[in-house]
Structures are given as structure tokens and as C-alpha cells.
Design a protein around this motif. Structure first.
Motif, PDB file in Angstrom:
ATOM      1  N   ARG A  42      56.421   5.678  16.985  1.00 11.87           N
ATOM      2  CA  ARG A  42      57.312   4.539  16.730  1.00 11.87           C
ATOM      3  C   ARG A  42      58.462   4.492  17.730  1.00 11.87           C
ATOM      4  NH1 ARG A  42      57.284   4.888  10.141  1.00 11.87           N
ATOM      5  NH2 ARG A  42      55.391   3.654   9.877  1.00 11.87           N
ATOM      6  N   ALA A  43      59.049   5.651  18.060  1.00  9.09           N
ATOM      7  CA  ALA A  43      60.145   5.692  19.034  1.00  9.09           C
ATOM      8  C   ALA A  43      59.666   5.229  20.405  1.00  9.09           C
ATOM      9  CB  ALA A  43      60.722   7.105  19.121  1.00  9.09           C
ATOM     10  N   ARG A  47      61.013   1.999  22.582  1.00  9.60           N
ATOM     11  CA  ARG A  47      61.455   2.096  23.979  1.00  9.60           C
ATOM     12  C   ARG A  47      60.686   1.119  24.856  1.00  9.60           C
ATOM     13  NH1 ARG A  47      61.595   7.520  23.059  1.00  9.60           N
ATOM     14  NH2 ARG A  47      59.540   7.841  23.937  1.00  9.60           N
ATOM     15  N   GLU A  48      59.367   1.095  24.700  1.00  5.62           N
ATOM     16  CA  GLU A  48      58.547   0.187  25.508  1.00  5.62           C
ATOM     17  C   GLU A  48      58.927  -1.264  25.241  1.00  5.62           C
ATOM     18  OE1 GLU A  48      54.472   1.179  24.721  1.00  5.62           O
ATOM     19  OE2 GLU A  48      54.630   3.107  25.755  1.00  5.62           O
ATOM     20  N   GLY A  49      59.192  -1.594  23.983  1.00  4.53           N
ATOM     21  CA  GLY A  49      59.599  -2.950  23.643  1.00  4.53           C
ATOM     22  C   GLY A  49      60.944  -3.308  24.247  1.00  4.53           C
ATOM     23  N   ALA A  50      61.880  -2.356  24.232  1.00  6.84           N
ATOM     24  CA  ALA A  50      63.201  -2.599  24.807  1.00  6.84           C
ATOM     25  C   ALA A  50      63.101  -2.805  26.318  1.00  6.84           C
ATOM     26  CB  ALA A  50      64.137  -1.439  24.493  1.00  6.84           C
ATOM     27  N   VAL A  51      62.320  -1.965  26.979  1.00  8.09           N
ATOM     28  CA  VAL A  51      62.162  -2.077  28.430  1.00  8.09           C
ATOM     29  C   VAL A  51      61.546  -3.427  28.783  1.00  8.09           C
ATOM     30  CG1 VAL A  51      60.848  -1.163  30.402  1.00  8.09           C
ATOM     31  CG2 VAL A  51      62.088   0.401  28.894  1.00  8.09           C
ATOM     32  N   GLU A  52      60.516  -3.804  28.071  1.00 11.58           N
ATOM     33  CA  GLU A  52      59.858  -5.089  28.338  1.00 11.58           C
ATOM     34  C   GLU A  52      60.813  -6.256  28.097  1.00 11.58           C
ATOM     35  OE1 GLU A  52      56.095  -7.730  26.686  1.00 11.58           O
ATOM     36  OE2 GLU A  52      56.103  -5.583  26.349  1.00 11.58           O
ATOM     37  N   ARG A 101      69.172  -1.103  33.396  1.00 14.67           N
ATOM     38  CA  ARG A 101      69.152  -0.601  32.014  1.00 14.67           C
ATOM     39  C   ARG A 101      67.723  -0.311  31.572  1.00 14.67           C
ATOM     40  NH1 ARG A 101      71.558   2.374  29.142  1.00 14.67           N
ATOM     41  NH2 ARG A 101      72.038   1.837  27.026  1.00 14.67           N
ATOM     42  N   ALA A 102      66.779  -1.172  31.904  1.00 12.75           N
ATOM     43  CA  ALA A 102      65.373  -0.948  31.557  1.00 12.75           C
ATOM     44  C   ALA A 102      64.860   0.314  32.231  1.00 12.75           C
ATOM     45  CB  ALA A 102      64.525  -2.154  31.980  1.00 12.75           C
ATOM     46  N   ASP A 103      65.206   0.512  33.504  1.00 13.46           N
ATOM     47  CA  ASP A 103      64.768   1.711  34.217  1.00 13.46           C
ATOM     48  C   ASP A 103      65.331   2.975  33.574  1.00 13.46           C
ATOM     49  OD1 ASP A 103      63.411   0.082  35.986  1.00 13.46           O
ATOM     50  OD2 ASP A 103      64.929   0.219  37.584  1.00 13.46           O
ATOM     51  N   ARG A 104      66.599   2.915  33.147  1.00 11.52           N
ATOM     52  CA  ARG A 104      67.207   4.097  32.515  1.00 11.52           C
ATOM     53  C   ARG A 104      66.530   4.438  31.182  1.00 11.52           C
ATOM     54  NH1 ARG A 104      73.581   3.595  32.540  1.00 11.52           N
ATOM     55  NH2 ARG A 104      73.590   1.794  33.886  1.00 11.52           N
ATOM     56  N   GLU A 108      64.328   7.874  30.321  1.00 11.70           N
ATOM     57  CA  GLU A 108      64.667   8.757  29.198  1.00 11.70           C
ATOM     58  C   GLU A 108      63.446   9.113  28.366  1.00 11.70           C
ATOM     59  OE1 GLU A 108      67.552   6.602  26.978  1.00 11.70           O
ATOM     60  OE2 GLU A 108      69.096   6.767  28.515  1.00 11.70           O
ATOM     61  N   GLY A 109      62.418   8.227  28.424  1.00 12.66           N
ATOM     62  CA  GLY A 109      61.220   8.358  27.620  1.00 12.66           C
ATOM     63  C   GLY A 109      60.630   9.706  27.639  1.00 12.66           C
TER      64      GLY A 109
END
Length: 109
Positions: A42-43, A47-52, A101-104, A108-109
Motif C-alpha cells: 500500500r505504501a 508513492r507511485e500515485g503521488a509521483v505520477e 518533488r516527484a523525483d525525491r 525515497e522509495g
């Protein structure tokens, strides 16, 4: 045509942690292992959703404002993230800040 059956989270957890010798046929250690696995999945999805979403927002910002006139919109964020400093005349255009921000988050992933 009927949709194929999809088990619920509780059914998968019970099957994964099934143990005839355990109380209530549920091995607590295996159940905790499954819960950790599910939390990790889920985490990662968040993260993937936020980056996208950040990258899509950067693209959309460029489409709406190709000359980056909206760069001042992020003044407070730029100061707190240390990406630029509007007080010295330096700033980061909104699309660049969003991509950074997406790259950061991705790193972190």
C-alpha cells in the motif's frame, strides 16, 4: 457474463496464516507477516500515485502556463524546501519544482 471471483483481504490473510495447530486456526506470526507485506504494498502504491500525480501536474502546468508566469505561486514552498530563494531573485518554475518533488519521493522509495 459474471465477473470472476476476487477474494477479500481478510480471506487472503486467513488463508496465508492458516494453521490447524494454532488457536482459531490462525498463526499470529504469519498474520503479522501478511499485514507487514500488505502495508508495504500500500505504501508503494501511494508513492507511485503521488509521483505520477506530481508529474501530471507539472505537464498540465506547462500546458496552461507555457511561460511559467505562475512560478510565484510556490513562493512559500520554494523557501521551505530550499529549492530556490525568491528573496534573492532566484526561483524555481512550478513545473520544475513539481518534477523535483516527484523525483525525491521516487528516490525515497
Amino acid at each position: 457474463m459474471a465477473e470472476p471471483y476476487t477474494p477479500t483481504e481478510d480471506e487472503v490473510r486467513a488463508t496465508y496464516a492458516y494453521d490447524e495447530s494454532a488457536p482459531y486456526f490462525l498463526n499470529a506470526a504469519l498474520a503479522a507477516e501478511f499485514d507487514r507485506f500488505l502495508a508495504q504494498v500500500r505504501a508503494e502504491a501511494r508513492r507511485e500515485g503521488a509521483v505520477e500525480a506530481l508529474r501530471e501536474a507539472a505537464d498540465e502546468t506547462l500546458r496552461i502556463d507555457p511561460h511559467w508566469d505562475s512560478a510565484l505561486w510556490l513562493a512559500d514552498k520554494v523557501w521551505t524546501d530550499g529549492v530556490g530563494d525568491l528573496r534573492t531573485g532566484q526561483y524555481v518554475p512550478v513545473p520544475d519544482w513539481l518534477r523535483d518533488r516527484a523525483d525525491r519521493i521516487e528516490a525515497e522509495g
